[in-house]
Write an enzyme that holds these catalytic residues in place. Sequence first.
Site, PDB file in Angstrom:
ATOM      1  N   GLU A 121      -6.082 -37.490  98.332  1.00 49.91           N
ATOM      2  CA  GLU A 121      -7.473 -36.964  98.364  1.00 49.91           C
ATOM      3  C   GLU A 121      -8.430 -38.251  98.150  1.00 49.91           C
ATOM      4  O   GLU A 121      -8.620 -38.464  96.905  1.00 49.91           O
ATOM      5  CB  GLU A 121      -7.696 -35.608  97.796  1.00 49.91           C
ATOM      6  CG  GLU A 121      -6.906 -34.609  97.994  1.00 49.91           C
ATOM      7  CD  GLU A 121      -6.646 -34.179  99.403  1.00 49.91           C
ATOM      8  OE1 GLU A 121      -7.922 -34.504 100.084  1.00 49.91           O
ATOM      9  OE2 GLU A 121      -5.891 -33.389 100.042  1.00 49.91           O
ATOM     10  N   CYS A 154     -16.918 -36.644  96.499  1.00 45.43           N
ATOM     11  CA  CYS A 154     -16.289 -37.269  97.810  1.00 45.43           C
ATOM     12  C   CYS A 154     -16.868 -36.869  99.063  1.00 45.43           C
ATOM     13  O   CYS A 154     -16.658 -37.583  99.995  1.00 45.43           O
ATOM     14  CB  CYS A 154     -14.751 -37.212  97.597  1.00 45.43           C
ATOM     15  SG  CYS A 154     -14.179 -35.489  97.670  1.00 45.43           S
TER      16      CYS A 154
END
Length: 476
Positions: A212, A246
């Site tokens: 991720e 993110c």
Amino acid sequence: MDMIATLAAQRAAFTAELPVTLAVRRDRLKRARAMIVAGASRFCEALSEDFGHRSRDQSMLTDIAGSTGPIDHALKHLERWSARDKRPVQFPLGLLGARAWVEYQPKGVVGVIAPWNFPVNLVMAPLAGIFAAGNRAMVKTSEFTPATAALFEELSPEFFAIEELAFVSGGPEVGKAFAELPFDHLLFTGATGIGRHILHAAADNLTPVTLELGGKSPAIIGQGADLKQAGERIAMGKMLNAGQICLAPDYVLTPAAQEAAVFDALRASASAMYPTVLANPDYTSVVNDRHHQRLHDWLDDARAKGASVEVVNPANEDFGGSNSRKMPLHIVRDVTDDMILMQEEIFGPVLPIVKYDGIDGAIDRVNRGPRPLGLYYFGPDKAERRRVLDRTISGGVTLDDVVFHVSMEELPFGGVGPSGMGAYHGRDGFRTFSHAKAVFKQSRIDVAKLAGLKPPYGAKLRKTVAKQIGVREPSA
């Protein structure tokens, strides 16, 4: 902690326990939830200590409630996720009594390398899927959030045996050794550059990896978009956790004719939400001096290359004279591709605005860069929206807002290419951390004899093959 010995102990306990019942899985999920709820206040204090200041309300939302939500979702749906998945068999085997299905088995011991930006949520949300699937886990916490890491190490033994869940802390050398362990699955959340090293480290053990990562997630202002609403939602997503997300919108793509109006909407929204910054309990600090300096260096680079930087500072606060790492929103205009902040993921309260002519210009700008983790489109035009969805590739999409797709537990969360590989959350997480075992049960009838599969081969086999490939029966 001896990581090799801990992994061996977890794997031995896992093997001895098989099969892992639903009751055991539910119990671990409930204990994980209890650990976070019991430690909620202390986690919020630790998070604020690690960041220099972090909003307690934000931490309760993103890291405490953001951890119990995935666990509750897993508890609710565990039985359905775990059910045998029946599959059809080729004709006429089903008529003869053959059956096929998939069973979802736990993989064993899953390693989790967690980041610093949401250091509770990005431990616990993966654990929801890991425990639901019947696994055990070892977690490497971030060295940038040592108070939070220490609290996990203190609380975990009160709720879990080390053979079920273990926490490891330390710097890059510990992280490297952790990634090289022969886990049954490894999940890494963090920067793309480090993700490459993680993948190399795991390769020697053929450990399956979920990455991720991040990247430059664009927000596209489309034809007919409500600029006031778009500005508010983009500013809210950008300033949450001071942009250290993110999935934070990394830059805004706007029609050239609307650039000034988009800037005004962003500035007005940021000012309304954060009329002050330095003493504002709702606004989070940049995590450390290195990242704070990095952001200012990138702004200096942009100014030197012709950009104008607008600091949203409605109270005219003196940030230069403060020891705080709090940093207000910086909106950057007249940007060019050669600026560092248009090449690297920003991860902070800096927001470039990029002008485009025609939606295909916006799409081309997105496609010139690495594939992003998230993409955001604002606008009511269905044809334009469809074109953006069809002609861009990203990990996920939120329409008419930012970031929210990550909160939908039944949507897979993951990147593509440089923004990651694999996905988790909800059922997709359960399956990521499970082995899908194929099972075929043959009929009692001698199928091999009926189809001519038994040697010596002859006309019956040739007829079977001819029928399968769709040609006339070959001669002997």
